[in-house]
Scaffold this active site. Structure first.
Site, mmCIF file in Angstrom:
data_model
loop_
_atom_site.group_PDB
_atom_site.id
_atom_site.type_symbol
_atom_site.label_atom_id
_atom_site.label_comp_id
_atom_site.label_asym_id
_atom_site.label_seq_id
_atom_site.Cartn_x
_atom_site.Cartn_y
_atom_site.Cartn_z
ATOM 1 N N HIS A 1 0.839 -1.204 0.000
ATOM 2 C CA HIS A 1 0.000 0.000 0.000
ATOM 3 C C HIS A 1 0.874 1.254 0.000
ATOM 4 O O HIS A 1 0.627 2.194 -0.761
ATOM 5 C CB HIS A 1 -0.932 -0.028 1.214
ATOM 6 C CG HIS A 1 -1.913 1.083 1.260
ATOM 7 N ND1 HIS A 1 -1.845 2.077 2.189
ATOM 8 C CD2 HIS A 1 -3.010 1.344 0.484
ATOM 9 C CE1 HIS A 1 -2.856 2.920 2.000
ATOM 10 N NE2 HIS A 1 -3.575 2.494 0.970
ATOM 11 N N ASP B 1 -6.064 1.922 -2.224
ATOM 12 C CA ASP B 1 -6.831 1.570 -1.028
ATOM 13 C C ASP B 1 -7.646 0.297 -1.244
ATOM 14 O O ASP B 1 -7.738 -0.550 -0.356
ATOM 15 C CB ASP B 1 -7.750 2.720 -0.623
ATOM 16 C CG ASP B 1 -6.999 3.934 -0.098
ATOM 17 O OD1 ASP B 1 -5.777 3.828 0.163
ATOM 18 O OD2 ASP B 1 -7.637 4.989 0.045
#
Length: 95
Positions: free
Chosen positions: A43, A71
């Protein structure tokens, strides 16, 4: 934003992931400690690859879409690796 991300992962990001392993939360270094920590690492890398953007940007511009995709991928990763989450071992792990 963080609230949308928490809704996406169906957990409190601040409570579950803000101080987990080497990469969940601010900063990071070393090797991810488990699959959950690796989700945070990926991420972070995804956000780093979004060029010319600020994660707080809004509207329908490409920045928002790229951040949203980072996300979404993290939420799927957290879901798929929930069994590796080990708060007894990696919560507040030294970074």
């Amino acid at each position: 934003n963080l609230f949308q991300f928490e809704k996406l992962i169906k957990k409190s990001g601040m409570l579950w992931y803000s101080a987990y392993g080497c990469y969940c939360g601010w900063g990071g270094q070393g090797r991810p400690k488990d699959a959950t920590d690796r989700c945070c690492f990926v991420h972070d890398c995804c956000y780093g690859k979004v060029t010319g953007c600020n994660p707080k940007c809004g509207g329908t511009n490409p920045c928002k879409k790229q951040i949203c995709e980072c996300d979404r991928a993290a939420a799927i990763c957290f879901r798929d690796n929930l069994k590796t989450y080990d708060s007894k071992t990696y919560w507040k792990y030294p970074k």
